[in-house]
Design a protein around this motif. Structure first.
Motif, mmCIF file in Angstrom:
data_model
loop_
_atom_site.group_PDB
_atom_site.id
_atom_site.type_symbol
_atom_site.label_atom_id
_atom_site.label_comp_id
_atom_site.label_asym_id
_atom_site.label_seq_id
_atom_site.Cartn_x
_atom_site.Cartn_y
_atom_site.Cartn_z
ATOM 1 N N GLN A 102 0.818 -1.205 0.000
ATOM 2 C CA GLN A 102 0.000 0.000 0.000
ATOM 3 C C GLN A 102 0.861 1.269 0.000
ATOM 4 O OE1 GLN A 102 -3.720 0.300 0.328
ATOM 5 N NE2 GLN A 102 -3.330 -1.678 -0.657
ATOM 6 N N ASN A 118 -10.082 -5.935 8.028
ATOM 7 C CA ASN A 118 -9.912 -6.348 6.638
ATOM 8 C C ASN A 118 -9.988 -7.873 6.561
ATOM 9 O OD1 ASN A 118 -8.709 -5.063 3.900
ATOM 10 N ND2 ASN A 118 -7.845 -7.105 4.153
ATOM 11 N N ILE A 142 -10.053 -10.242 1.261
ATOM 12 C CA ILE A 142 -10.170 -8.903 0.695
ATOM 13 C C ILE A 142 -8.805 -8.402 0.241
ATOM 14 C CG2 ILE A 142 -10.678 -6.484 1.220
ATOM 15 C CD1 ILE A 142 -13.181 -8.159 0.952
ATOM 16 N N SER A 190 -7.072 -5.013 -2.277
ATOM 17 C CA SER A 190 -7.490 -3.635 -2.517
ATOM 18 C C SER A 190 -6.518 -2.905 -3.423
ATOM 19 C CB SER A 190 -7.614 -2.894 -1.186
ATOM 20 O OG SER A 190 -6.397 -2.989 -0.457
ATOM 21 N N THR A 191 -6.925 -1.733 -3.860
ATOM 22 C CA THR A 191 -6.084 -0.881 -4.680
ATOM 23 C C THR A 191 -5.041 -0.171 -3.816
ATOM 24 O OG1 THR A 191 -7.780 0.824 -4.491
ATOM 25 C CG2 THR A 191 -7.826 -0.547 -6.462
ATOM 26 N N TYR A 242 -5.866 2.335 -0.733
ATOM 27 C CA TYR A 242 -7.002 1.929 0.093
ATOM 28 C C TYR A 242 -6.773 2.250 1.577
ATOM 29 C CZ TYR A 242 -10.533 -1.320 2.010
ATOM 30 O OH TYR A 242 -11.582 -1.889 2.681
ATOM 31 N N PRO A 291 -17.033 -4.041 -0.947
ATOM 32 C CA PRO A 291 -16.210 -4.917 -1.783
ATOM 33 C C PRO A 291 -17.025 -5.556 -2.902
ATOM 34 C CG PRO A 291 -16.850 -6.073 0.213
ATOM 35 C CD PRO A 291 -17.464 -4.699 0.298
ATOM 36 N N VAL A 318 -14.672 -4.666 6.015
ATOM 37 C CA VAL A 318 -14.102 -3.550 5.252
ATOM 38 C C VAL A 318 -14.470 -2.221 5.912
ATOM 39 C CG1 VAL A 318 -13.855 -4.625 2.968
ATOM 40 C CG2 VAL A 318 -16.094 -3.765 3.687
ATOM 41 N N PHE A 362 -14.732 5.642 -0.743
ATOM 42 C CA PHE A 362 -14.087 4.727 -1.681
ATOM 43 C C PHE A 362 -14.780 4.735 -3.041
ATOM 44 C CE2 PHE A 362 -13.214 3.125 2.580
ATOM 45 C CZ PHE A 362 -11.827 3.105 2.542
ATOM 46 N N ASP A 415 -10.452 4.335 -5.153
ATOM 47 C CA ASP A 415 -9.797 3.244 -4.430
ATOM 48 C C ASP A 415 -10.869 2.414 -3.749
ATOM 49 O OD1 ASP A 415 -6.743 3.563 -4.497
ATOM 50 O OD2 ASP A 415 -7.486 5.600 -4.164
ATOM 51 N N PRO A 441 -11.976 -1.978 -2.253
ATOM 52 C CA PRO A 441 -11.619 -3.372 -1.985
ATOM 53 C C PRO A 441 -12.297 -4.314 -2.973
ATOM 54 C CG PRO A 441 -13.393 -2.734 -0.538
ATOM 55 C CD PRO A 441 -13.108 -1.536 -1.416
#
Length: 282
Positions: free
Chosen positions: A27, A91, A95, A97-98, A101, A119, A181, A224, A227, A229
């Motif tokens: 991340q 989390n 999951i 993510s970008t 996130y 998500p 999330v 979000f 970005d 999940p």
């Protein structure tokens, strides 16, 4: 800058966990610590984490309770009990993510709100492509247009719901807390005594926590859009169609409405007195 702890509840399925961890450490805002909380897996989750230590660029903690049925609420509380962050991000192990996130949580979680994401469930054919992206440190994923539309649609719905709640004093419980999330300040999590550990088996512990937070005017919001999940593909557990906790949830909802916002047994007064296994891995 606030210290961020990511809590990852886990039960077997170590492949998903591996990629969740690899994604977290790539991340743009790496967590200060990752707490993997095990609900009694038969797989050697601890050894998997040890095998990743040469890649992990933050503190890594492993906590495990005995296998005594599906106890997700208690499992998540266990993670929060050993976490040291000012912000707790929950989390789920399936999951990913970008890139930004975790940064979104770190920048938007506040004393007055928890932050919740949505998500999108991946197709079976997408998992391997996602794994390849993560292995190559490329957190840009081949997400299909209809999946991106779902993200956009839910963002709009949650944004409108938050507006109705904060501006027009709507009493509707939306946007709802999605337990795999979401992020919250540690102080607010402890303020309502965390998850209620009387929820065992599948379902309703998230809604219960969200309602208790709402009752003290801590509301959900979403940030979000660019970005987000993604939920790794796996078969849906058919036993999850109806919660076994519905009767208890209905009872507690009435009590919460009257101002009883503390979990019956939560982070400050656990259900039972079993000893946890804790390993500070690095």
């Amino acid at each position: 800058m606030s210290k961020v702890s990511v809590i990852v509840p886990v039960y077997n399925n170590s492949e998903y966990l591996r990629y969740a961890i690899l994604c977290l450490i790539q991340q743009s805002r790496v967590p200060d610590e990752i707490v993997v909380s095990d609900d009694g897996s038969s797989e050697d989750i601890e050894q998997l984490l040890i095998s990743l230590l040469d890649k992990v660029n933050c503190k890594l903690i492993y906590v495990k309770q005995s296998d005594n049925g599906f106890r997700l609420a208690k499992c998540k509380n266990n993670g929060a009990r050993v976490a040291t962050g000012d912000i707790l991000i929950f989390n789920d192990q399936d999951i990913i993510s970008t890139r930004n996130y975790i940064r979104q949580y770190a920048e938007h979680v506040s004393n007055n709100s928890f932050v919740v994401a949505y998500p999108v469930r991946l197709f079976k054919s997408q998992n391997k492509k996602i794994y390849t992206c993560i292995e190559n440190n490329v957190l840009r994923y081949p997400v299909k247009l209809p999946q991106r539309y779902k993200i956009f649609r839910q963002f709009i719905k949650d944004t409108i719901s938050n507006y109705m709640k904060t501006i027009l004093s709507s009493k509707a419980y939306k946007p709802k807390l999605r337990g795999g999330v979401f992020g919250i300040t540690k102080d607010n999590f402890y303020r309502v005594n965390g998850f209620d550990e009387n929820f065992s088996g599948w379902g309703r512990e998230d809604d219960d926590l969200g309602r208790r937070l709402n009752s003290i005017r801590i509301y959900g919001e979403t940030v979000f859009l660019l970005d987000f999940p993604l939920h790794l593909y796996h078969p849906i557990n058919k036993t999850q169609k109806q919660s076994l906790n519905q009767e208890y949830y209905n009872k507690r909802s009435k009590e919460i409405h009257k101002g009883d916002y503390l979990a019956r047994n939560g982070i400050n007064n656990p259900l039972g007195n079993e000893e946890l296994y804790i390993n500070y891995l690095n």
